[in-house]
Each structure stands twice: as structure tokens, then as C-alpha cells.
Design an enzyme around this catalytic site. Structure first.
Site, PDB file in Angstrom:
ATOM      1  N   GLY A 103       0.826  -1.218   0.000  1.00  0.00           N
ATOM      2  CA  GLY A 103       0.000   0.000   0.000  1.00  0.00           C
ATOM      3  C   GLY A 103       0.851   1.254   0.000  1.00  0.00           C
ATOM      4  O   GLY A 103       0.464   2.305   0.518  1.00  0.00           O
TER       5      GLY A 103
ATOM      6  N   ILE B 110      -1.328  -1.777  -5.564  1.00  0.00           N
ATOM      7  CA  ILE B 110      -2.054  -2.176  -6.782  1.00  0.00           C
ATOM      8  C   ILE B 110      -2.113  -1.027  -7.772  1.00  0.00           C
ATOM      9  O   ILE B 110      -2.645  -1.170  -8.859  1.00  0.00           O
ATOM     10  CB  ILE B 110      -3.483  -2.687  -6.477  1.00  0.00           C
ATOM     11  CG1 ILE B 110      -4.242  -1.702  -5.572  1.00  0.00           C
ATOM     12  CG2 ILE B 110      -3.448  -4.082  -5.879  1.00  0.00           C
ATOM     13  CD1 ILE B 110      -5.707  -2.017  -5.424  1.00  0.00           C
TER      14      ILE B 110
ATOM     15  N   TYR C 173     -14.907  -0.621   9.005  1.00  0.00           N
ATOM     16  CA  TYR C 173     -13.465  -0.343   9.040  1.00  0.00           C
ATOM     17  C   TYR C 173     -12.901  -0.607  10.444  1.00  0.00           C
ATOM     18  O   TYR C 173     -11.884  -1.281  10.605  1.00  0.00           O
ATOM     19  CB  TYR C 173     -13.234   1.115   8.624  1.00  0.00           C
ATOM     20  CG  TYR C 173     -11.817   1.619   8.797  1.00  0.00           C
ATOM     21  CD1 TYR C 173     -10.798   1.182   7.963  1.00  0.00           C
ATOM     22  CD2 TYR C 173     -11.504   2.539   9.791  1.00  0.00           C
ATOM     23  CE1 TYR C 173      -9.499   1.653   8.113  1.00  0.00           C
ATOM     24  CE2 TYR C 173     -10.205   3.019   9.940  1.00  0.00           C
ATOM     25  CZ  TYR C 173      -9.215   2.570   9.101  1.00  0.00           C
ATOM     26  OH  TYR C 173      -7.936   3.029   9.253  1.00  0.00           O
TER      27      TYR C 173
ATOM     28  N   LYS D  99     -10.139  -3.417  11.893  1.00  0.00           N
ATOM     29  CA  LYS D  99      -8.913  -3.047  12.617  1.00  0.00           C
ATOM     30  C   LYS D  99      -8.827  -3.810  13.943  1.00  0.00           C
ATOM     31  O   LYS D  99      -7.734  -4.201  14.362  1.00  0.00           O
ATOM     32  CB  LYS D  99      -8.871  -1.536  12.837  1.00  0.00           C
ATOM     33  CG  LYS D  99      -8.589  -0.755  11.565  1.00  0.00           C
ATOM     34  CD  LYS D  99      -7.186  -1.050  11.068  1.00  0.00           C
ATOM     35  CE  LYS D  99      -6.901  -0.538   9.691  1.00  0.00           C
ATOM     36  NZ  LYS D  99      -5.574  -0.938   9.189  1.00  0.00           N
TER      37      LYS D  99
HETATM   38  P1  NAD Z   1      -4.300   5.124   1.765  1.00  0.00           P
HETATM   39  O1  NAD Z   1      -5.707   4.823   1.385  1.00  0.00           O
HETATM   40  O2  NAD Z   1      -3.757   6.459   1.472  1.00  0.00           O
HETATM   41  O3  NAD Z   1      -3.333   4.046   1.104  1.00  0.00           O
HETATM   42  C1  NAD Z   1      -3.661   2.675   1.087  1.00  0.00           C
HETATM   43  C2  NAD Z   1      -3.082   2.071  -0.164  1.00  0.00           C
HETATM   44  O4  NAD Z   1      -3.476   0.687  -0.211  1.00  0.00           O
HETATM   45  C3  NAD Z   1      -3.587   2.721  -1.465  1.00  0.00           C
HETATM   46  O5  NAD Z   1      -2.491   3.256  -2.182  1.00  0.00           O
HETATM   47  C4  NAD Z   1      -4.261   1.590  -2.210  1.00  0.00           C
HETATM   48  O6  NAD Z   1      -4.038   1.613  -3.609  1.00  0.00           O
HETATM   49  C5  NAD Z   1      -3.603   0.367  -1.578  1.00  0.00           C
HETATM   50  N1  NAD Z   1      -4.393  -0.852  -1.707  1.00  0.00           N
HETATM   51  C6  NAD Z   1      -5.736  -1.007  -1.634  1.00  0.00           C
HETATM   52  N2  NAD Z   1      -6.063  -2.299  -1.844  1.00  0.00           N
HETATM   53  C7  NAD Z   1      -4.905  -2.974  -2.051  1.00  0.00           C
HETATM   54  C8  NAD Z   1      -4.584  -4.318  -2.301  1.00  0.00           C
HETATM   55  N3  NAD Z   1      -5.520  -5.267  -2.441  1.00  0.00           N
HETATM   56  N4  NAD Z   1      -3.274  -4.652  -2.409  1.00  0.00           N
HETATM   57  C9  NAD Z   1      -2.306  -3.719  -2.313  1.00  0.00           C
HETATM   58  N5  NAD Z   1      -2.550  -2.415  -2.097  1.00  0.00           N
HETATM   59  C10 NAD Z   1      -3.847  -2.051  -1.958  1.00  0.00           C
HETATM   60  O7  NAD Z   1      -4.162   4.753   3.320  1.00  0.00           O
HETATM   61  P2  NAD Z   1      -3.085   5.300   4.369  1.00  0.00           P
HETATM   62  O8  NAD Z   1      -3.640   6.523   4.957  1.00  0.00           O
HETATM   63  O9  NAD Z   1      -1.742   5.339   3.754  1.00  0.00           O
HETATM   64  O10 NAD Z   1      -3.196   4.169   5.479  1.00  0.00           O
HETATM   65  C11 NAD Z   1      -2.251   3.127   5.613  1.00  0.00           C
HETATM   66  C12 NAD Z   1      -2.613   2.299   6.841  1.00  0.00           C
HETATM   67  O11 NAD Z   1      -2.680   3.142   7.998  1.00  0.00           O
HETATM   68  C13 NAD Z   1      -3.986   1.602   6.759  1.00  0.00           C
HETATM   69  O12 NAD Z   1      -3.906   0.376   7.430  1.00  0.00           O
HETATM   70  C14 NAD Z   1      -4.888   2.546   7.542  1.00  0.00           C
HETATM   71  O13 NAD Z   1      -5.990   1.864   8.078  1.00  0.00           O
HETATM   72  C15 NAD Z   1      -3.950   3.016   8.627  1.00  0.00           C
HETATM   73  N6  NAD Z   1      -4.366   4.297   9.210  1.00  0.00           N
HETATM   74  C16 NAD Z   1      -4.298   5.453   8.491  1.00  0.00           C
HETATM   75  C17 NAD Z   1      -4.699   6.649   9.075  1.00  0.00           C
HETATM   76  C18 NAD Z   1      -4.637   7.955   8.338  1.00  0.00           C
HETATM   77  O14 NAD Z   1      -5.126   8.972   8.868  1.00  0.00           O
HETATM   78  N7  NAD Z   1      -4.062   8.010   7.151  1.00  0.00           N
HETATM   79  C19 NAD Z   1      -5.177   6.646  10.391  1.00  0.00           C
HETATM   80  C20 NAD Z   1      -5.283   5.439  11.067  1.00  0.00           C
HETATM   81  C21 NAD Z   1      -4.847   4.267  10.485  1.00  0.00           C
HETATM   82  N1  SER Z   2      -7.853   8.384   9.286  1.00  0.00           N
HETATM   83  C1  SER Z   2      -8.542   7.124   9.230  1.00  0.00           C
HETATM   84  C2  SER Z   2      -9.872   7.267   8.610  1.00  0.00           C
HETATM   85  O1  SER Z   2     -10.429   8.327   8.734  1.00  0.00           O
HETATM   86  C3  SER Z   2      -8.695   6.561  10.625  1.00  0.00           C
HETATM   87  O2  SER Z   2      -8.171   5.311  10.661  1.00  0.00           O
HETATM   88  O3  SER Z   2     -10.360   6.336   8.060  1.00  0.00           O
END
Ligand code: NAD
Ligand code: SER
Length: 321
Positions: free
Chosen positions: A13, A40, A146, A150
Site C-alpha cells: 500500500g 495495486i 473499518y 482493525k
Molecule cells: P491510503 O488509502 O492512502 O493508502 C492505502 C493504499 O493501499 C492505497 O495506495 C491503495 O491503492 C492500496 N491498496 C488497496 N487495496 C490494495 C490491495 N488489495 N493490495 C495492495 N494495495 C492495496 O491509506 P493510508 O492513509 O496510507 O493508510 C495506511 C494504513 O494506515 C492503513 O492500514 C490505515 O488503516 C492506517 N491508518 C491510516 C490513518 C490515516 O489517517 N491516514 C489513520 C489510522 C490508520
Molecule cells: N484516518 C482514518 C480514517 O479516517 C482513521 O483510521 O479512516
């Protein structure tokens, strides 16, 4: 397929919001060629992760994952691939398949190849019954799909650690605020999108109410925390290793608008709540991160004012370059 762990790092990702910052930082520490980004979707041409190895890889494709791990000599996975809350509530089946199925795939590969794994969790594990300052340990009853995925991810991670000795670690990230890549379909996206809108249009339509308070964090703190947790001696990590609370800042959408308006005086914001309001309302205002502070020395650097300064300055620099 199985084998001894390699030395290199795989990030799943990687084209997303966190991956864009994390891959760059990992490459600074471990060397550009030693960090293989995967997703992806290809990263944008101007993305900082385009400067090193990248492979198209779905976390649902176990065979391709195992051959990538074998062929690329991988020893550690940062597993970021996921469907975030807003997209996840619109497509719950996809959210469950990617978030739970993808995590099982990564953990199975980790078991076969003796890998170390980072698998992030979220403040979305908490439900409306959690205290408003969420403790590390409290019943986890999320109302979003979601959030449920988690919680399952944390349980799976603990099972693989206890049953198979897989060294897996995770943080319950707050909403993350960054400028290099757009936010990826979450509820906390307003706290990211508002900055670009303020700079480019002087106006933003915010999809949560003015009084909505959530835990948030500047990306630099999140990346520092992630690497610091992964560097911590395993014996220091207790029963929260799969999902540490870490705090950064906590503000309402109205307080964020005020902070931006002090720097961009003509900025205006309308509050037009949509379905994402209900997801935000189910999450805590803040988190108690005393266990992370105790176990591996977590301490944030950025508060609201420092974060707003950084976001505006960095976006303006990026715009003029
Ligand atoms: P994002 O949506 O920006 O990036 C996720 C990436 O996963 C995307 O680029 C997407 O193309 C890719 N993806 C989706 N399906 C896929 C698959 N089958 N195989 C491979 N790649 C795939 O998300 P993010 O903000 O970078 O979050 C990363 C992690 O951190 C996640 O687990 C999310 O739950 C967690 N998280 C993020 C936040 C936040 O505020 N950004 C907060 C809490 C938790
Ligand atoms: N920033 C994330 C969301 O809003 C929390 O995991 O989905």
C-alpha cells in the site's frame, strides 16, 4: 514456499498517504535499493517513492506476495494496504476482504519466511461506548466496518505473535495530516484537504460539524513513532504490541479553521456534515498513550500550531517549485 528472512524491506500500500512519507524515510535509513514499495496502483510520477524499486502487488495474492518476498530478499514488511473508513463504509465487503484478508496473507507469509511485520491499527477500533479520552485497554466495540476490521487485525496480530512467534507490531494511528500525498478515503480527510483548499481557493466545505473533536497527528510524528516502535527491543513490548495508542493533538474542526484563518485571514469555511459525521461521532476525542510512552518512549513533537505552520509552509513551497 518458505525460507530464511532476507535483509530488505517490503512496503504494501506504498502509493498511499502514509506510504509516500514512510518509504522515503525508510530509504534514507536503509538505502534506496533496500526498500521495495508495492501497491495495486503505480505511484504518481512526482511521488517521492518513484525514486526506487516498485512492484505491482495485491495483498490478496498470496502466491505473488511469497514470490516477491523470496525473489527480493525481504526480511520486514510494513503492511499499509487497506481500505479506509469512508470508502470502507460505502464498500464494506471490499473493506473486510482487503483489510482482514490482506493482513492474513501478510501474516501467513511472515510465518513462512520468519519476517518482522508492522501492521497499523487505528483510533477507529474504539466505539461510541469508549471513554472520550480512550484508554489503551477498554472494550473495543466499533460501529464501522473499518473499525471492526482493525480490531480483527489486532487480534490476528496477537495470535500470530503468541502462537507462531511472528514479531508483529502496530500503532492505533490518529487521523494523520500530511502534505506530500492526498488522504485516502477516510473520515479524518477534512483535516488534510482543508489546507490545499485554503491555499488554492481560500474556501473549504467541511463535511463534519464545527464542534467535531478527534485525535490527530502530523505525519512526521507518525513516521518517527512507527520507526521507533519497529526499532524497540521486542522484550520491551507488552500486550499492546499490536495496537499502541499514540497521541499527537486533539482539536475541533472549528479550532482548525481558526488556526488556518490566523495565517490566511480571508479563509472561509462552511460546515456541511455528511455521513462521515456519524463515523467521527463514534470515535474518541483523544487517546491516553501512557503505555506507549512507558514501553518504547513515545513522545509527540507537533501540536496544532506547529502542524498548521508546517502544512501551510510546505504546501506553498511545493506549489512554487
Ligand atoms: P491510503 O488509502 O492512502 O493508502 C492505502 C493504499 O493501499 C492505497 O495506495 C491503495 O491503492 C492500496 N491498496 C488497496 N487495496 C490494495 C490491495 N488489495 N493490495 C495492495 N494495495 C492495496 O491509506 P493510508 O492513509 O496510507 O493508510 C495506511 C494504513 O494506515 C492503513 O492500514 C490505515 O488503516 C492506517 N491508518 C491510516 C490513518 C490515516 O489517517 N491516514 C489513520 C489510522 C490508520
Ligand atoms: N484516518 C482514518 C480514517 O479516517 C482513521 O483510521 O479512516
Amino acid at each position: 514456499m518458505s525460507g530464511p528472512p532476507g535483509e530488505r524491506i517490503l512496503v504494501t500500500g506504498a502509493s498511499g498517504q502514509i506510504g509516500t512519507d514512510l518509504v522515503s524515510e525508510l530509504r534514507k535509513v536503509h538505502g534506496r535499493e533496500n526498500v521495495v514499495a508495492s501497491d495495486i496502483r503505480e505511484p504518481d510520477h512526482e511521488s517521492p517513492i518513484s525514486d526506487g524499486p516498485f512492484t505491482l502487488l495485491s495483498v490478496l495474492d498470496g502466491d505473488s506476495m511469497e514470490s516477491t518476498i523470496h525473489d527480493e530478499g525481504i526480511g520486514t514488511i510494513y503492511h499499509l494496504a487497506a481500505i479506509l473508513s469512508a470508502t470502507g463504509e460505502a464498500k464494506p465487503e471490499l473493506c473486510h476482504r482487503v483489510n482482514v484478508g490482506g493482513t492474513v496473507c501478510v501474516l501467513e507469509a511472515a510465518r513462512d519466511f520468519e519476517l518482522k511485520v508492522y501492521a497499523p491499527s487505528s483510533i477507529a477500533v474504539f466505539g461510541p461506548d469508549a471513554p472520550k479520552i480512550a484508554p489503551q485497554k477498554t472494550p473495543l466495540n466499533p460501529t464501522t466496518m473499518y473499525g471492526k476490521t482493525k480490531v480483527t487485525g489486532e487480534i490476528l496480530a496477537m495470535n500470530y505473535w503468541k502462537q507462531y512467534g511472528v514479531d508483529v507490531r502496530g500503532i492505533r494511528y490518529p487521523g494523520l495530516i500530511s502534505w506530500k500525498a492526498p488522504a485516502g478515503g477516510g473520515t479524518t480527510d477534512y483535516a488534510v484537504d482543508i489546507f490545499r483548499a485554503a491555499i488554492e481557493h481560500g474556501h473549504y466545505e467541511c463535511f463534519v460539524r464545527e464542534d467535531t473533536r478527534l485525535p490527530m497527528m502530523y505525519m512526521d510524528d507518525a513516521i518517527r513513532g512507527t520507526i521507533s516502535l519497529m526499532d524497540a527491543p521486542s522484550e520491551n513490548l507488552g500486550s499492546s504490541r499490536a495496537g499502541y495508542n499514540i497521541g499527537g493533538m486533539s482539536f475541533t474542526a472549528g479550532e482548525l479553521v481558526d488556526a488556518i484563518s490566523r495565517r490566511i485571514p480571508d479563509f472561509t469555511c462552511d460546515f456541511v456534515p455528511d455521513i462521515r459525521q456519524s463515523y467521527a461521532d463514534s470515535w474518541p476525542d483523544d487517546v491516553d498513550d501512557s503505555v506507549a510512552r512507558e514501553d518504547w518512549g513515545w513522545k509527540p513533537k507537533f501540536g496544532l500550531e506547529e502542524m498548521v505552520d508546517e502544512m501551510i509552509n510546505r504546501l506553498r513551497e511545493a506549489q512554487s517549485s
